[in-house]
Design a protein around this motif. Structure first.
Motif, PDB file in Angstrom:
ATOM      1  N   PHE A 115       0.815  -1.174   0.153  1.00  0.00           N
ATOM      2  CA  PHE A 115      -0.181  -0.157   0.228  1.00  0.00           C
ATOM      3  C   PHE A 115       0.808   1.428  -0.148  1.00  0.00           C
ATOM      4  CE2 PHE A 115      -4.644  -0.621   0.924  1.00  0.00           C
ATOM      5  CZ  PHE A 115      -4.615  -2.085   1.008  1.00  0.00           C
ATOM      6  N   ALA A 116       1.972   1.239   0.870  1.00  0.00           N
ATOM      7  CA  ALA A 116       2.729   2.403   0.978  1.00  0.00           C
ATOM      8  C   ALA A 116       3.444   2.695  -0.284  1.00  0.00           C
ATOM      9  CB  ALA A 116       3.723   2.060   2.166  1.00  0.00           C
ATOM     10  N   MET A 117       3.951   1.622  -1.063  1.00  0.00           N
ATOM     11  CA  MET A 117       4.676   1.998  -2.156  1.00  0.00           C
ATOM     12  C   MET A 117       3.934   2.298  -3.336  1.00  0.00           C
ATOM     13  SD  MET A 117       7.606   1.929  -3.297  1.00  0.00           S
ATOM     14  CE  MET A 117       8.754   1.354  -2.183  1.00  0.00           C
ATOM     15  N   VAL A 118       2.363   1.727  -3.131  1.00  0.00           N
ATOM     16  CA  VAL A 118       1.496   2.680  -4.309  1.00  0.00           C
ATOM     17  C   VAL A 118       1.315   4.122  -3.912  1.00  0.00           C
ATOM     18  CG1 VAL A 118      -0.744   2.321  -5.079  1.00  0.00           C
ATOM     19  CG2 VAL A 118       0.440   0.261  -4.668  1.00  0.00           C
ATOM     20  N   ALA A 119       1.285   4.231  -2.653  1.00  0.00           N
ATOM     21  CA  ALA A 119       1.019   5.832  -2.364  1.00  0.00           C
ATOM     22  C   ALA A 119       2.208   6.473  -2.812  1.00  0.00           C
ATOM     23  CB  ALA A 119       1.005   5.910  -0.705  1.00  0.00           C
ATOM     24  N   GLN A 120       3.531   5.825  -2.697  1.00  0.00           N
ATOM     25  CA  GLN A 120       4.791   6.656  -3.007  1.00  0.00           C
ATOM     26  C   GLN A 120       4.595   6.795  -4.416  1.00  0.00           C
ATOM     27  OE1 GLN A 120       7.970   4.837  -0.799  1.00  0.00           O
ATOM     28  NE2 GLN A 120       9.400   5.341  -2.187  1.00  0.00           N
ATOM     29  N   GLY A 121       4.230   5.712  -5.147  1.00  0.00           N
ATOM     30  CA  GLY A 121       4.396   6.083  -6.795  1.00  0.00           C
ATOM     31  C   GLY A 121       5.175   4.889  -7.301  1.00  0.00           C
ATOM     32  N   GLY A 122       5.869   4.067  -6.497  1.00  0.00           N
ATOM     33  CA  GLY A 122       6.779   3.236  -7.163  1.00  0.00           C
ATOM     34  C   GLY A 122       6.249   2.023  -7.503  1.00  0.00           C
ATOM     35  N   LEU A 123       5.128   1.541  -7.006  1.00  0.00           N
ATOM     36  CA  LEU A 123       4.052   0.579  -7.745  1.00  0.00           C
ATOM     37  C   LEU A 123       3.126   1.189  -8.334  1.00  0.00           C
ATOM     38  CD1 LEU A 123       4.202  -1.890  -5.022  1.00  0.00           C
ATOM     39  CD2 LEU A 123       5.112  -2.248  -7.066  1.00  0.00           C
TER      40      LEU A 123
END
Ligand code: IPD
Length: 301
Positions: A224-232
């Protein structure tokens, strides 16, 4: 109120860092031990728990209870030990003491504490802390989400401005997870979707397109955090529990992400709102989708 949530966030961040120290200590102890005797199994041989999952949850539960005695508490380990308070409209902390327990045991440095707050059955605050990388993610409903790294100012999420849209599946980096449910139906459904996303010609590629690639980080909260960050660009999983997703929902949504879930077989048109936490989610299993803005859901089986 907004300022109440800010005060709660400050306390939960303090607590997440304290829990993070215990997670690091536990990791050092496990990595230096010659056997895996402290690793227990829950429902099957790949659903793992350690004394540190239990210890971190006890610490967090104790401190939350003393600071917020009227708030309810749902935690992964208390839940499996039989403490299953009914879900009400009251403020309820929802905690996974170590999300990514398998990574934690193996020394793969993607594990975190996930600490969420539900109010009126909706996740309203989230803190995700990976002590191995010292990456702290926070989110408050309607107040944005942030990534805090050592020696930097808090970074508003998503990191790319303007937010990166997901133009099409063929440019997407997608997180999927194997999870611990290895029953035939689930594993067939999951691996079928993974294979289709990867472009298996025998299965018919979705919309004629295959994803750039697939990743498995081993922690729902960190996905979830990585989607929020934009990496995923996208995260898809069958079988998350509320403590896996509560904090992540707030952080991802505040970064412009969309979260969906469905009990029925996931279909391309399904976009049921996953924002509401229900008793059913607590006791059952959900299909979770987190995606960046700008595309339609793409996984199905
Ligand atoms: C699990 C991890 C895993 C995901 C599972 C979760 P745990 O949580 O997040 O990546 O696939 O659905 O239950 O057991 O490590 O706390």
């Amino acid at each position: 109120t907004a300022s109440d949530l800010k005060t709660i966030l400050d306390f939960t961040v303090f607590l997440a860092r304290k829990a993070g120290n215990l997670i690091l200590e536990g990791s050092a102890a496990i990595q230096s031990a010659s056997s895996e005797s402290n690793v227990g199994e829950k429902k099957n041989a790949v659903d793992l728990v350690t004394e540190y999952d239990v210890g971190v949850e006890e610490l967090v539960k104790r401190e939350l209870k003393s600071q917020y005695p009227t708030f309810n508490f749902i935690g992964e380990e208390s839940y499996s030990a039989g403490s299953r308070p009914p879900l009400t409209d009251e403020p309820t902390f929802c905690v996974d003491p170590i999300d990514g327990t398998t990574n934690f045991i193996h020394g793969f440095p993607f594990a975190c504490i996930s600490l969420g707050l539900i109010y009126k059955r909706r996740p309203v605050l989230g803190v995700i802390f990976n002590p191995f990388l010292d990456h702290l993610y926070t989110g408050i409903k309607d107040q944005g989400s942030y990534l805090i790294k050592p020696n930097t100012q808090p970074l508003r999420l998503p990191l790319s401005q303007p937010p990166k849209l997901l133009p099409s599946l063929s440019q997407a980096l997608i997180a999927v997870e194997w999870g611990s449910d290895r029953t035939l139906t689930t594993i067939n459904a999951k691996s079928g979707s993974f294979s289709r996303l990867a472009g298996n010609p025998a299965q018919g590629v979705i919309g004629g397109k295959m994803a750039h690639s697939l990743r498995s980080m081993g922690s729902a909260a960190l996905n979830f955090a990585m989607v929020a960050q934009g990496g995923l660009d996208f995260y898809w999983e069958i079988g998350c529990w509320p403590w896996d997703v509560c904090a992540g929902i707030v952080i991802a949504e505040e970064a412009g992400g969309v979260v969906s879930g469905s009990h029925s077989a996931f279909s391309q048109s399904s976009n049921e709102n996953f924002g509401v936490v229900t008793e059913e989610i607590l006791t059952g299993r959900k299909y979770i989708v987190v995606r960046a803005i700008g595309d339609t859901p793409i996984c199905y089986h």
